[in-house]
Design an enzyme around this catalytic site. Structure first.
Site, PDB file in Angstrom:
ATOM      1  N   SER A   1       0.835  -1.205   0.000  1.00  0.00           N
ATOM      2  CA  SER A   1       0.000   0.000   0.000  1.00  0.00           C
ATOM      3  C   SER A   1       0.863   1.246   0.000  1.00  0.00           C
ATOM      4  O   SER A   1       1.971   1.251   0.568  1.00  0.00           O
ATOM      5  CB  SER A   1      -0.869  -0.012   1.265  1.00  0.00           C
ATOM      6  OG  SER A   1      -1.452   1.249   1.481  1.00  0.00           O
TER       7      SER A   1
ATOM      8  N   TYR B   1      -2.065  -1.071  10.850  1.00  0.00           N
ATOM      9  CA  TYR B   1      -2.289  -1.650   9.516  1.00  0.00           C
ATOM     10  C   TYR B   1      -1.103  -1.321   8.598  1.00  0.00           C
ATOM     11  O   TYR B   1      -0.537  -2.194   7.931  1.00  0.00           O
ATOM     12  CB  TYR B   1      -3.603  -1.107   8.922  1.00  0.00           C
ATOM     13  CG  TYR B   1      -3.656  -1.138   7.421  1.00  0.00           C
ATOM     14  CD1 TYR B   1      -3.918  -2.321   6.737  1.00  0.00           C
ATOM     15  CD2 TYR B   1      -3.415   0.019   6.664  1.00  0.00           C
ATOM     16  CE1 TYR B   1      -3.934  -2.354   5.351  1.00  0.00           C
ATOM     17  CE2 TYR B   1      -3.430  -0.001   5.290  1.00  0.00           C
ATOM     18  CZ  TYR B   1      -3.692  -1.192   4.627  1.00  0.00           C
ATOM     19  OH  TYR B   1      -3.704  -1.213   3.272  1.00  0.00           O
TER      20      TYR B   1
ATOM     21  N   LYS C   1       2.162  -3.620   6.666  1.00  0.00           N
ATOM     22  CA  LYS C   1       2.637  -3.587   5.267  1.00  0.00           C
ATOM     23  C   LYS C   1       4.148  -3.334   5.229  1.00  0.00           C
ATOM     24  O   LYS C   1       4.886  -3.982   4.476  1.00  0.00           O
ATOM     25  CB  LYS C   1       1.903  -2.491   4.472  1.00  0.00           C
ATOM     26  CG  LYS C   1       0.401  -2.717   4.323  1.00  0.00           C
ATOM     27  CD  LYS C   1       0.084  -3.926   3.465  1.00  0.00           C
ATOM     28  CE  LYS C   1      -1.406  -4.104   3.238  1.00  0.00           C
ATOM     29  NZ  LYS C   1      -1.751  -5.415   2.656  1.00  0.00           N
TER      30      LYS C   1
HETATM   31  C1  UD1 Z   1      -6.709   4.252   3.463  1.00  0.00           C
HETATM   32  C2  UD1 Z   1      -5.297   3.818   3.776  1.00  0.00           C
HETATM   33  C3  UD1 Z   1      -4.768   2.974   2.658  1.00  0.00           C
HETATM   34  C4  UD1 Z   1      -5.686   1.842   2.368  1.00  0.00           C
HETATM   35  C5  UD1 Z   1      -7.034   2.419   1.994  1.00  0.00           C
HETATM   36  C6  UD1 Z   1      -8.028   1.320   1.684  1.00  0.00           C
HETATM   37  C7  UD1 Z   1      -3.716   5.218   5.011  1.00  0.00           C
HETATM   38  C8  UD1 Z   1      -2.967   6.517   5.044  1.00  0.00           C
HETATM   39  N1  UD1 Z   1      -4.487   5.018   3.946  1.00  0.00           N
HETATM   40  O1  UD1 Z   1      -6.600   5.225   2.426  1.00  0.00           O
HETATM   41  O2  UD1 Z   1      -3.517   2.454   3.029  1.00  0.00           O
HETATM   42  O3  UD1 Z   1      -5.159   1.084   1.302  1.00  0.00           O
HETATM   43  O4  UD1 Z   1      -7.527   3.189   3.096  1.00  0.00           O
HETATM   44  O5  UD1 Z   1      -8.276   0.519   2.783  1.00  0.00           O
HETATM   45  O6  UD1 Z   1      -3.573   4.436   5.904  1.00  0.00           O
HETATM   46  N2  UD1 Z   1     -13.345  10.454   3.302  1.00  0.00           N
HETATM   47  C9  UD1 Z   1     -14.400  11.283   3.616  1.00  0.00           C
HETATM   48  N3  UD1 Z   1     -15.536  10.729   4.105  1.00  0.00           N
HETATM   49  C10 UD1 Z   1     -15.688   9.391   4.299  1.00  0.00           C
HETATM   50  C11 UD1 Z   1     -14.608   8.544   3.972  1.00  0.00           C
HETATM   51  C12 UD1 Z   1     -13.440   9.101   3.481  1.00  0.00           C
HETATM   52  O7  UD1 Z   1     -14.302  12.504   3.465  1.00  0.00           O
HETATM   53  O8  UD1 Z   1     -16.754   8.953   4.774  1.00  0.00           O
HETATM   54  C13 UD1 Z   1     -12.109  11.020   2.743  1.00  0.00           C
HETATM   55  C14 UD1 Z   1     -10.879  10.803   3.615  1.00  0.00           C
HETATM   56  O9  UD1 Z   1     -10.737  11.841   4.534  1.00  0.00           O
HETATM   57  C15 UD1 Z   1      -9.778  10.786   2.574  1.00  0.00           C
HETATM   58  C16 UD1 Z   1     -10.446  10.253   1.298  1.00  0.00           C
HETATM   59  O10 UD1 Z   1     -11.849  10.367   1.531  1.00  0.00           O
HETATM   60  O11 UD1 Z   1      -9.358  12.085   2.316  1.00  0.00           O
HETATM   61  C17 UD1 Z   1     -10.121   8.802   1.021  1.00  0.00           C
HETATM   62  O12 UD1 Z   1     -10.358   8.046   2.200  1.00  0.00           O
HETATM   63  P1  UD1 Z   1     -10.332   6.445   2.180  1.00  0.00           P
HETATM   64  O13 UD1 Z   1     -11.162   5.958   1.068  1.00  0.00           O
HETATM   65  O14 UD1 Z   1     -10.665   5.993   3.564  1.00  0.00           O
HETATM   66  O15 UD1 Z   1      -8.812   6.072   1.826  1.00  0.00           O
HETATM   67  P2  UD1 Z   1      -7.436   6.565   2.488  1.00  0.00           P
HETATM   68  O16 UD1 Z   1      -7.626   6.992   3.895  1.00  0.00           O
HETATM   69  O17 UD1 Z   1      -6.785   7.514   1.542  1.00  0.00           O
END
Ligand code: UD1
Length: 332
Positions: free
Chosen positions: A124, A149, A153
């Site tokens: 990741s 997590y 990795k």
């Molecule tokens: C995370 C993990 C990544 C993992 C991926 C999938 C980290 C830094 N990142 O990525 O390793 O592979 O999950 O499991 O550990 N968001 C919202 N509202 C929501 C959900 C998300 O605004 O309800 C935003 C988050 O703040 C972020 C973006 O959407 O900015 C993406 O979030 P998400 O899909 O959870 O992925 P990551 O956190 O980037």
């Protein structure tokens, strides 16, 4: 090739199995169904016209895993099996270390016992951690992760690196994924987490389907163009194809090699929400909430190494990602 796919009924695993079988390989799935459903196996069969082998096994069970190697002449392994929820890993770190590390060690021991020397590992972008500037490059130090997590990795990458040093004829390809979203065009496979989704796209899809009331965007006061976080979202089918390229690479290489799989472009949460609305002619209720602990403002891949060495690049658009994600969510 006969390819063992651990975690092969999960989100990325199932899409990869489809690409493998479409390319004429045989897939042998090992999955304990802790975060996936057995119906995925028959869905893969209806897409591919033939069924992959399926074993309901936890990869920490050496005896059962060894049976799989006895019953199948395994040429290579793609290792997806592992817990993957960042927040959950903070509250149950021991479960994450135990499961993710143990399953990898067990797999390596069984591979060694049966002379299997080709491994593709599902890593990741989280291994780059908060200190590295983006775009992330594979030669940056991958030792600064923020969650248990993420540490699993990093540790597994270390284990594989040390193992390759001790076994010069072994090849381990570390694929560092950015943010895979979207679904297979059939609408039969997709990201279908148990419980309330943590990740953005499955959450959006459930809001669009009326199963959740609204999306909360975690913060709009970041130093990014629209204040919301930027990520490198890539289509899961592109990502799956990347695994085939990695397998091809592993066939005639030895040692360990890491590749970023991303598009090389960052898009914001708000841009993704708008793209989803436009692609699917749906209005998506959302509110702006506080920042989520641990989120980085922005990161994306330098994807040139995968292009130059593997001959892989992401081809599908954000619109494809949004359309396919909705097609799966609205039909399941
Ligand atoms: C995370 C993990 C990544 C993992 C991926 C999938 C980290 C830094 N990142 O990525 O390793 O592979 O999950 O499991 O550990 N968001 C919202 N509202 C929501 C959900 C998300 O605004 O309800 C935003 C988050 O703040 C972020 C973006 O959407 O900015 C993406 O979030 P998400 O899909 O959870 O992925 P990551 O956190 O980037």
């Amino acid at each position: 090739m006969n390819v063992l796919v651990t975690g092969g009924s999960g989100y990325i695993g199932s899409h990869t199995v489809v690409e493998l079988m479409t390319a004429g390989h045989e897939a042998i799935i090992v999955d304990d169904l802790s975060n996936s459903k057995e119906c995925v196996v028959s869905r893969i069969a209806s897409i591919c016209g033939r069924k992959p082998s399926f074993y309901r096994i936890n990869c920490t069970d050496a005896g059962k895993l060894a049976r799989v190697f006895v019953e199948n002449d395994i040429d290579a392994v793609i290792h997806f099996a592992g817990y993957k929820a960042v927040g959950e890993s903070v509250t149950t770190p021991l479960a994450y270390y135990r499961n993710n590390i143990d399953s990898t060690l067990t797999l390596l021991e069984v591979m060694e016992a049966y002379g299997c020397k080709k491994l593709v590992f599902s890593s990741s972008a989280t291994v780059y951690g908060p200190e590295n500037p983006h775009p992330y490059r594979e030669d940056m130090p991958a030792i600064q992760s923020a969650s248990p997590y993420g540490w699993t990795k990093v540790m597994i990458e270390r284990i594989l690196t040390d193992y390759c040093t001790s076994k010069p004829d072994f090849c381990a390809v570390l694929l560092r994924y950015f943010n895979p979203i979207g679904s297979h065009t059939s609408g039969l496979l997709g990201d279908d987490p148990n419980g309330i989704p943590n990740n953005l796209m499955p959450y959006i899809a459930r809001v669009a389907a009326g199963q959740l009331e609204k999306l909360t965007i975690f913060g709009n006061d970041y130093r990014t163009p629209d204040g919301t976080c930027q990520r490198d979202y890539l289509h899961v089918v592109d990502l799956a194809v990347g695994h085939l390229k990695a397998l091809e690479y592993a066939q005639d290489h030895e040692g360990v090699e890491a590749f970023n799989l991303g598009t090389g472009k960052g898009i914001s949460v708000l841009e993704l929400v708008k793209a989803f609305e436009t692609a699917n002619s749906i209005s998506l209720p959302y509110v702006i909430g506080p920042r989520r602990a641990g989120d980085l403002p922005a990161f994306w891949a330098d994807a040139s190494k995968a292009k130059n060495i593997l001959g892989w690049e992401a081809k599908l658009s954000v619109e494809d990602m949004c359309r396919s994600a909705w097609s799966f969510a609205s039909s399941s």
